[in-house]
Design a protein around this motif. Structure first.
Motif, PDB file in Angstrom:
ATOM      1  N   TYR A 124     158.090 -69.482  16.944  1.00 36.16           N
ATOM      2  CA  TYR A 124     159.074 -69.193  15.916  1.00 36.16           C
ATOM      3  C   TYR A 124     158.653 -69.579  14.508  1.00 36.16           C
ATOM      4  O   TYR A 124     159.190 -69.058  13.539  1.00 36.16           O
ATOM      5  CB  TYR A 124     160.401 -69.880  16.266  1.00 36.16           C
ATOM      6  CG  TYR A 124     161.050 -69.255  17.477  1.00 36.16           C
ATOM      7  CD1 TYR A 124     161.781 -68.084  17.386  1.00 36.16           C
ATOM      8  CD2 TYR A 124     160.901 -69.828  18.734  1.00 36.16           C
ATOM      9  CE1 TYR A 124     162.350 -67.493  18.498  1.00 36.16           C
ATOM     10  CE2 TYR A 124     161.473 -69.254  19.855  1.00 36.16           C
ATOM     11  CZ  TYR A 124     162.188 -68.082  19.735  1.00 36.16           C
ATOM     12  OH  TYR A 124     162.741 -67.506  20.839  1.00 36.16           O
ATOM     13  N   VAL A 125     157.716 -70.502  14.398  1.00 39.56           N
ATOM     14  CA  VAL A 125     157.280 -70.956  13.078  1.00 39.56           C
ATOM     15  C   VAL A 125     155.753 -70.897  13.022  1.00 39.56           C
ATOM     16  O   VAL A 125     155.076 -71.354  13.942  1.00 39.56           O
ATOM     17  CB  VAL A 125     157.744 -72.412  12.804  1.00 39.56           C
ATOM     18  CG1 VAL A 125     157.342 -72.836  11.395  1.00 39.56           C
ATOM     19  CG2 VAL A 125     159.249 -72.528  12.987  1.00 39.56           C
ATOM     20  N   GLN A 126     155.244 -70.334  11.939  1.00 37.60           N
ATOM     21  CA  GLN A 126     153.804 -70.289  11.780  1.00 37.60           C
ATOM     22  C   GLN A 126     153.276 -71.672  11.407  1.00 37.60           C
ATOM     23  O   GLN A 126     153.925 -72.426  10.679  1.00 37.60           O
ATOM     24  CB  GLN A 126     153.427 -69.273  10.704  1.00 37.60           C
ATOM     25  CG  GLN A 126     153.863 -67.852  11.048  1.00 37.60           C
ATOM     26  CD  GLN A 126     153.448 -66.857   9.994  1.00 37.60           C
ATOM     27  OE1 GLN A 126     152.255 -66.663   9.765  1.00 37.60           O
ATOM     28  NE2 GLN A 126     154.419 -66.234   9.354  1.00 37.60           N
ATOM     29  N   GLU A 127     152.099 -71.982  11.918  1.00 31.88           N
ATOM     30  CA  GLU A 127     151.531 -73.315  11.724  1.00 31.88           C
ATOM     31  C   GLU A 127     151.457 -73.685  10.244  1.00 31.88           C
ATOM     32  O   GLU A 127     151.762 -74.816   9.858  1.00 31.88           O
ATOM     33  CB  GLU A 127     150.138 -73.365  12.362  1.00 31.88           C
ATOM     34  CG  GLU A 127     149.639 -74.755  12.658  1.00 31.88           C
ATOM     35  CD  GLU A 127     148.370 -74.743  13.488  1.00 31.88           C
ATOM     36  OE1 GLU A 127     147.373 -75.373  13.051  1.00 31.88           O
ATOM     37  OE2 GLU A 127     148.361 -74.121  14.562  1.00 31.88           O
ATOM     38  N   GLN A 128     151.069 -72.741   9.411  1.00 32.15           N
ATOM     39  CA  GLN A 128     150.919 -73.034   7.980  1.00 32.15           C
ATOM     40  C   GLN A 128     152.260 -73.210   7.273  1.00 32.15           C
ATOM     41  O   GLN A 128     152.306 -73.641   6.118  1.00 32.15           O
ATOM     42  CB  GLN A 128     150.100 -71.936   7.281  1.00 32.15           C
ATOM     43  CG  GLN A 128     150.715 -70.562   7.298  1.00 32.15           C
ATOM     44  CD  GLN A 128     150.252 -69.735   8.483  1.00 32.15           C
ATOM     45  OE1 GLN A 128     149.863 -70.270   9.523  1.00 32.15           O
ATOM     46  NE2 GLN A 128     150.267 -68.417   8.309  1.00 32.15           N
ATOM     47  N   ASP A 129     153.364 -72.883   7.959  1.00 28.91           N
ATOM     48  CA  ASP A 129     154.695 -73.063   7.375  1.00 28.91           C
ATOM     49  C   ASP A 129     155.334 -74.382   7.806  1.00 28.91           C
ATOM     50  O   ASP A 129     156.520 -74.615   7.560  1.00 28.91           O
ATOM     51  CB  ASP A 129     155.606 -71.897   7.764  1.00 28.91           C
ATOM     52  CG  ASP A 129     155.247 -70.613   7.025  1.00 28.91           C
ATOM     53  OD1 ASP A 129     154.671 -70.720   5.932  1.00 28.91           O
ATOM     54  OD2 ASP A 129     155.535 -69.523   7.546  1.00 28.91           O
ATOM     55  N   ILE A 130     154.546 -75.241   8.455  1.00 27.59           N
ATOM     56  CA  ILE A 130     155.036 -76.556   8.868  1.00 27.59           C
ATOM     57  C   ILE A 130     154.438 -77.602   7.936  1.00 27.59           C
ATOM     58  O   ILE A 130     153.226 -77.687   7.759  1.00 27.59           O
ATOM     59  CB  ILE A 130     154.634 -76.875  10.321  1.00 27.59           C
ATOM     60  CG1 ILE A 130     155.208 -75.824  11.282  1.00 27.59           C
ATOM     61  CG2 ILE A 130     155.109 -78.276  10.717  1.00 27.59           C
ATOM     62  CD1 ILE A 130     154.675 -75.939  12.699  1.00 27.59           C
ATOM     63  N   ALA A 168     144.076 -83.112  12.584  1.00 28.62           N
ATOM     64  CA  ALA A 168     142.908 -82.882  13.435  1.00 28.62           C
ATOM     65  C   ALA A 168     143.269 -81.991  14.618  1.00 28.62           C
ATOM     66  O   ALA A 168     142.468 -81.152  15.047  1.00 28.62           O
ATOM     67  CB  ALA A 168     142.344 -84.216  13.915  1.00 28.62           C
ATOM     68  N   ASP A 169     144.471 -82.173  15.153  1.00 30.90           N
ATOM     69  CA  ASP A 169     144.906 -81.375  16.300  1.00 30.90           C
ATOM     70  C   ASP A 169     145.361 -79.983  15.889  1.00 30.90           C
ATOM     71  O   ASP A 169     145.162 -79.017  16.629  1.00 30.90           O
ATOM     72  CB  ASP A 169     146.048 -82.088  17.029  1.00 30.90           C
ATOM     73  CG  ASP A 169     145.608 -83.387  17.687  1.00 30.90           C
ATOM     74  OD1 ASP A 169     144.404 -83.537  17.954  1.00 30.90           O
ATOM     75  OD2 ASP A 169     146.475 -84.250  17.928  1.00 30.90           O
ATOM     76  N   PHE A 170     145.999 -79.889  14.722  1.00 32.43           N
ATOM     77  CA  PHE A 170     146.532 -78.608  14.246  1.00 32.43           C
ATOM     78  C   PHE A 170     146.160 -78.434  12.779  1.00 32.43           C
ATOM     79  O   PHE A 170     146.941 -78.773  11.877  1.00 32.43           O
ATOM     80  CB  PHE A 170     148.056 -78.571  14.423  1.00 32.43           C
ATOM     81  CG  PHE A 170     148.497 -78.685  15.855  1.00 32.43           C
ATOM     82  CD1 PHE A 170     148.534 -77.566  16.671  1.00 32.43           C
ATOM     83  CD2 PHE A 170     148.847 -79.912  16.391  1.00 32.43           C
ATOM     84  CE1 PHE A 170     148.922 -77.661  17.994  1.00 32.43           C
ATOM     85  CE2 PHE A 170     149.241 -80.025  17.710  1.00 32.43           C
ATOM     86  CZ  PHE A 170     149.274 -78.903  18.516  1.00 32.43           C
ATOM     87  N   PRO A 171     144.970 -77.910  12.509  1.00 36.78           N
ATOM     88  CA  PRO A 171     144.459 -77.821  11.134  1.00 36.78           C
ATOM     89  C   PRO A 171     145.348 -77.019  10.191  1.00 36.78           C
ATOM     90  O   PRO A 171     145.321 -77.235   8.980  1.00 36.78           O
ATOM     91  CB  PRO A 171     143.095 -77.139  11.305  1.00 36.78           C
ATOM     92  CG  PRO A 171     142.700 -77.416  12.718  1.00 36.78           C
ATOM     93  CD  PRO A 171     143.983 -77.436  13.500  1.00 36.78           C
ATOM     94  N   GLY A 172     146.143 -76.103  10.730  1.00 31.65           N
ATOM     95  CA  GLY A 172     146.974 -75.265   9.867  1.00 31.65           C
ATOM     96  C   GLY A 172     148.188 -75.975   9.306  1.00 31.65           C
ATOM     97  O   GLY A 172     148.758 -75.545   8.302  1.00 31.65           O
ATOM     98  N   ILE A 173     148.615 -77.055   9.945  1.00 31.29           N
ATOM     99  CA  ILE A 173     149.785 -77.789   9.465  1.00 31.29           C
ATOM    100  C   ILE A 173     149.471 -78.449   8.127  1.00 31.29           C
ATOM    101  O   ILE A 173     148.397 -79.000   7.929  1.00 31.29           O
ATOM    102  CB  ILE A 173     150.203 -78.866  10.497  1.00 31.29           C
ATOM    103  CG1 ILE A 173     150.830 -78.202  11.727  1.00 31.29           C
ATOM    104  CG2 ILE A 173     151.187 -79.862   9.893  1.00 31.29           C
ATOM    105  CD1 ILE A 173     151.281 -79.181  12.788  1.00 31.29           C
TER     106      ILE A 173
END
Length: 259
Positions: free
Chosen positions: A27-33, A48-53
């Motif tokens: 529901y939410v794109q990683e870069q929008d978090i 490190a686990d989620f580079p887009g956040i």
């Protein structure tokens, strides 16, 4: 995926777990978090686990998010929220136990949509029983919250007045289930089973029992117990032993005590 921007204030156990769950959802794109925290080590591990956040040590960067999730200790909520000046159409989600909607309304625009959310620690495995209460929220906004948290386990909408009792069943209740697992492990070890093996056996048994109930709306614990308690069999002897020793009463007392 939507273009909804979500900010999570606090990268502790609960805030970090919610961020990880959202990043793995649909529901939410990683870069929008965005996740904010006063110190950087937890943010670095998350990145490190989620580079887009996106991460930051400045809470003010959360002020333009569509949804702001506050995952800090209750006594820090006022300090965190007041400078942000949140207002409609933004949505406030509080994970701070014990703070009512009336409390929260002093820190934001009183009429803005608000949610109180109480997950349990299994949210780190995307298996939480999450309680949700809503105020000033549309049906669409309620459904959005349910969709978000259902991806991290099972979410249920309840009235705010039910929060104390439901929290005893879920957030506190997970400890009681684990206490049963620990006790059953000890019995297994006494009977000659290695601790790690006993833990896996009991944990899988607990998961199986839960699945029987969750997957079948027409069932009940008593019906499932009846299926494995044959006349004169070993299971009914164990069940009766639990009852003779006050098992049901002890569980009820524990849950009421945690209110």
């Amino acid at each position: 995926m939507t273009d909804m921007k979500v900010a999570i204030i606090g990268a502790g156990n609960m805030g970090g777990a919610i961020a990880r769950g959202l990043a793995q959802g649909h529901y939410v794109q990683e870069q929008d978090i965005l996740v904010t925290n006063p110190s950087t080590p937890k943010l670095e591990r998350l990145k490190a686990d989620f580079p887009g956040i996106r991460v930051s040590t400045n809470n003010r960067e959360a002020s333009d998010a569509d949804v702001v999730i506050v995952a800090v200790k209750p006594w820090k909520v006022e300090e965190v929220l007041k400078p942000l000046r949140l207002r409609q159409p933004q949505i406030l989600v509080s994970v701070a136990a014990g703070l009512t909607f009336e409390n929260l309304a002093h820190f934001v625009e009183p009429e803005m949509p608000m949610f109180r959310v109480i997950p349990n620690t299994a949210i780190s495995e995307r298996a939480s029983m999450t309680l949700i209460a809503a105020r000033n929220a549309s049906d669409h906004q309620v459904q959005t919250m349910l969709d978000l948290f259902n991806e991290m386990g099972l979410a249920m909408l309840i009235e705010e007045k039910q929060f104390a009792a439901a929290t005893s069943l879920t957030s506190c209740g997970i400890a009681y289930v684990l206490k049963y697992v620990q006790a059953a492990m000890q019995a297994g070890v006494e009977l000659g089973i290695r601790p790690k093996d006993a833990m896996k056996m009991v944990a899988q048994t607990v998961e199986g029992a839960a699945r029987l109930l969750l997957a079948n709306e027409d069932t009940h614990p008593a019906l499932e117990i009846e299926k494995v308690t044959t006349p004169g069999g070993i299971t009914i002897k164990g069940v009766n032993s639990l009852e003779h020793d006050g098992f049901t009463s002890v569980v009820i007392k524990a849950i009421k005590a945690s209110m």
